[in-house]
Design a protein around this motif. Structure first.
Motif, PDB file in Angstrom:
ATOM      1  N   LEU A 313       0.733  -1.272   0.046  1.00  0.00           N
ATOM      2  CA  LEU A 313       0.032  -0.140  -0.031  1.00  0.00           C
ATOM      3  C   LEU A 313       0.917   1.298   0.202  1.00  0.00           C
ATOM      4  O   LEU A 313       0.337   2.336  -0.390  1.00  0.00           O
ATOM      5  N   GLY A 314       2.005   1.145   0.271  1.00  0.00           N
ATOM      6  CA  GLY A 314       2.875   2.469   0.295  1.00  0.00           C
ATOM      7  C   GLY A 314       4.264   1.823   0.892  1.00  0.00           C
ATOM      8  O   GLY A 314       4.475   0.879   1.581  1.00  0.00           O
ATOM      9  N   ILE A 315       5.195   2.757   0.939  1.00  0.00           N
ATOM     10  CA  ILE A 315       6.803   2.679   1.391  1.00  0.00           C
ATOM     11  C   ILE A 315       6.973   3.294   2.761  1.00  0.00           C
ATOM     12  O   ILE A 315       6.840   4.657   2.653  1.00  0.00           O
ATOM     13  N   ILE A 553      -9.123  -1.984  -0.815  1.00  0.00           N
ATOM     14  CA  ILE A 553      -8.322  -1.186  -0.344  1.00  0.00           C
ATOM     15  C   ILE A 553      -7.099  -1.137  -1.254  1.00  0.00           C
ATOM     16  O   ILE A 553      -6.705   0.120  -1.794  1.00  0.00           O
ATOM     17  N   LYS A 554      -6.529  -2.289  -1.478  1.00  0.00           N
ATOM     18  CA  LYS A 554      -5.339  -2.159  -2.541  1.00  0.00           C
ATOM     19  C   LYS A 554      -5.590  -1.501  -3.725  1.00  0.00           C
ATOM     20  O   LYS A 554      -4.836  -0.578  -3.914  1.00  0.00           O
ATOM     21  N   ASN A 555      -6.801  -2.010  -4.335  1.00  0.00           N
ATOM     22  CA  ASN A 555      -7.170  -1.260  -5.642  1.00  0.00           C
ATOM     23  C   ASN A 555      -7.271   0.484  -5.621  1.00  0.00           C
ATOM     24  O   ASN A 555      -6.990   0.973  -6.418  1.00  0.00           O
ATOM     25  N   ALA A 556      -7.977   0.660  -4.530  1.00  0.00           N
ATOM     26  CA  ALA A 556      -7.816   2.145  -4.281  1.00  0.00           C
ATOM     27  C   ALA A 556      -6.814   2.932  -4.103  1.00  0.00           C
ATOM     28  O   ALA A 556      -6.619   3.945  -4.573  1.00  0.00           O
ATOM     29  N   VAL A 557      -5.817   2.293  -3.425  1.00  0.00           N
ATOM     30  CA  VAL A 557      -4.438   3.023  -2.927  1.00  0.00           C
ATOM     31  C   VAL A 557      -3.555   2.976  -4.053  1.00  0.00           C
ATOM     32  O   VAL A 557      -2.910   3.729  -4.323  1.00  0.00           O
ATOM     33  N   ASP A 558      -3.740   1.712  -4.539  1.00  0.00           N
ATOM     34  CA  ASP A 558      -2.594   1.431  -5.752  1.00  0.00           C
ATOM     35  C   ASP A 558      -3.079   0.808  -6.999  1.00  0.00           C
ATOM     36  O   ASP A 558      -3.262  -0.287  -7.159  1.00  0.00           O
ATOM     37  N   LEU A 562       1.625  -1.282  -8.272  1.00  0.00           N
ATOM     38  CA  LEU A 562       2.928  -1.306  -8.622  1.00  0.00           C
ATOM     39  C   LEU A 562       3.711  -1.420  -7.558  1.00  0.00           C
ATOM     40  O   LEU A 562       4.569  -1.873  -7.359  1.00  0.00           O
ATOM     41  N   MET A 563       3.057  -1.405  -6.114  1.00  0.00           N
ATOM     42  CA  MET A 563       3.846  -1.812  -4.875  1.00  0.00           C
ATOM     43  C   MET A 563       3.574  -3.136  -4.586  1.00  0.00           C
ATOM     44  O   MET A 563       2.522  -3.766  -4.023  1.00  0.00           O
TER      45      MET A 563
END
Length: 578
Positions: A313-315, A553-558, A562-563
């Motif tokens: 979801l993020g780094i 949630i994954k599809n909304a954020v990314d 790519l993450m």
């Protein structure tokens, strides 16, 4: 690419069979309209008159109205577009992986690498060395599918990560984070057809220490052992209690939702030990999940959104850690005739008035004790029996009372040997038997390889799980040792094998172990995380509804995925029978 392939098109635009003698004549390419036979009448235009009229604007036509510079520019643009189209077609035919996933083609990967080199021109910041790519994309301790990255970039700050993320998004290249390299489930494996590995190991600084508030701020590449050593060296009587494997970094601990031997007393990463995270989102935006206050009821807890998300979801680039008081500790050991006796004793100890003084309770089975003796890492030989190791914490009177309580309870449950380390040296010597469990397992069986996996069940179900697992491994002809955080029902099986021919047998044994834990209302992983190795079990454990919520949630954020793609979220086609 040769321009000869475009010449027939040029000739078609400037010639017409029967009308044009040659391009070299320099004469007009179009026939003149014949005079009308009478006023007010006209001959019908030829069928291709519109095409011929348009053809005079072709940069290959001798009647082109513009200058030679304009003609050359248009011809060059035509060739350039043709080359791009042809290259993309070849990429899609020869390298279909990128086209199928929506990720960068080999040509686009090269463009991304050049952009990264321009953004980070310093030596050793960007590497395409094959050994480096392989090292950052696989692990000797993991036997799941792995592939090298296309490029490795060393980040030094949050701003560096933002730059990398923006280039990766622009070029549609997957991103995978690397730091401590202690993962056992393939978390940092490369992604086909090519991924950017963001090496965070140099982001290892402690930025701020707030002793009065019992917290500190550090970068994601900082190792938990270094943090605690720094606090000790500075004379600060605090420590960070999460203690996974040696070398683990804060970013990886957040990603996997780690715990460790202290979990029975201090809980896991999903408790309140991470007060705030700085995260770079897939679009390059930087967020902080909350303020530094010890508690907050403002909105839902976005910090926990990233704990256990495994970099999908993020780094995470920075974290605020809550610290605990450093208390005196002592070590004790008790041995039993079987695992059931040991686990039942632990339940009584933790439920006693002195249960809060138990910092760690570790189970080492008889095979592990034999390995410790054989490997020679212990200061003395110990009986080969199922053994519990305790860490007791508190002041001297509290530790002494706790030790007496523990001794009485383990004796009631069949223990015939109890040792209490009264000095720091004795405690260190006794605890090293637990500390070097993996080293002892490998040392006792030279030339073997080791698959380490973990599951967790309700504590009362642990004896059944351990018994059935040891029986199953013995029937499969596999050597193993077991070590567990028995206070919270989490145990690790260290399964030995000699060559690739035995690997399928080990894989099947791990598969049965996981389903055995799920059947006991447990989890496929207590602290190692999901990664590649455990994602097939997630739907069965959590249910399709929960997994679909995670995917949403994954599809909304990314939305571009790519993450760290291919990790954590189960493939929809996987089932229990697979």
């Amino acid at each position: 690419m040769s321009t000869s392939m475009f010449r027939p098109l040029g000739r078609w635009l400037t010639t017409r069979p029967g009308n044009i003698r040659t391009l070299a004549t320099g004469r007009p390419s179009f026939p003149r309209r014949p005079p009308s036979s009478s006023p007010g009448s006209s001959a019908p235009p030829p069928p291709n008159a519109k095409i011929l009229a348009f053809a005079q604007y072709s940069p290959w036509s001798s009647s082109f109205p513009g200058s030679w510079r304009t003609r050359a520019l248009l011809q060059s643009a035509f060739y350039a577009v043709g080359i791009v189209l042809a290259t993309n077609y070849v990429d899609s035919v020869w390298f279909p992986a990128g086209a199928e996933t929506g990720y960068a083609s080999p040509r686009e990967i090269k463009v991304a690498i050049e952009k990264l080199k321009q953004a980070f021109p310093e030596e050793d910041r960007v590497s395409t060395d094959s050994n480096v790519l392989t090292e950052h994309g696989s692990s000797d301790n993991s036997y799941h599918p792995a592939s090298p990255h296309a490029v490795v970039v060393r980040a030094l700050s949050t701003e560096d990560v933002v730059t990398i993320v923006k280039i990766a998004t622009e070029c549609r290249m997957p991103m995978v984070v690397y730091s401590g390299a202690t993962s056992l489930e393939g978390h940092y494996s490369g992604v086909s057809p090519g991924s950017i590995c963001i090496d965070m190991s140099a982001m290892d600084k402690i930025l701020e220490i707030h002793e009065a508030d019992s917290d500190l701020i550090c970068q994601a590449g900082a190792q938990w052992e270094d943090i605690n050593q720094t606090l000790k060296d500075k004379g600060i009587p605090l420590f960070f209690p999460l203690d996974p494997g040696p070398g683990a970094t804060i970013g990886g601990m957040v990603g996997t939702g780690c715990s460790g031997t202290n979990a029975v007393r201090y809980g896991t990463a999903k408790a309140e030990w991470f007060l705030n995270l700085t995260v770079v989102l897939p679009n390059g935006e930087v967020i902080k999940t909350r303020r530094r206050a010890r508690k907050s009821s403002a909105g839902f807890d976005t910090t926990k959104l990233f704990i256990g998300a495994e970099g999908t979801l993020g780094i995470v680039t920075e974290a605020t850690l809550r610290l605990a008081p450093r208390l005196p500790t002592k070590v004790a050991m008790a041995q039993f005739g079987n695992v059931e006796q040991a686990v039942n004793a632990v339940q009584d100890i933790l439920n006693s008035p002195y249960g809060s003084h138990i910092q760690c309770v570790e189970l080492l089975d008889d095979h592990m004790m034999d390995a410790i003796n054989t490997a020679g890492v212990s200061t003395k030989l110990l009986p080969v029996r199922d053994t519990l190791f305790f860490k007791l914490q508190g002041d001297d009177p509290a530790i002494k009372l706790t030790a007496k309580t523990v001794q009485a309870i383990v004796k009631k449950h069949g223990s015939d040997r109890f040792e209490f380390a009264s000095t720091d040296q004795e405690a260190e010597d006794l605890w090293q038997n637990r500390k070097y469990a993996l080293t002892s397992t490998m040392g006792a069986h030279p030339g073997t390889r080791c698959w380490t996996t973990d599951v967790c069940v309700p504590v009362s179900k642990l004896p059944e799980l351990v018994y059935e697992t040891k029986k199953d491994l013995a029937e499969a002809g596999l050597r193993s040792t077991i070590v567990g955080h028995v206070g919270d029902g989490n145990f690790h099986a260290l399964i030995l094998f000699e060559n690739d021919d035995e690997l399928p047998k080990v894989t099947d044994a791990v598969h049965r172990l996981v389903h055995r834990a799920l059947d006991l209302d447990g989890t496929c992983t207590g602290e190692h995380g999901v990664g590649i190795g455990k994602k097939q079990y997630l739907s069965e454990e959590l249910g399709e509804g929960t997994v679909e919520l995670m995917r949403s949630i994954k599809n909304a954020v990314d939305p571009l995925n790519l993450m760290n793609p291919g990790k954590l979220y189960p493939d929809k086609s996987k089932s229990r029978t697979q």
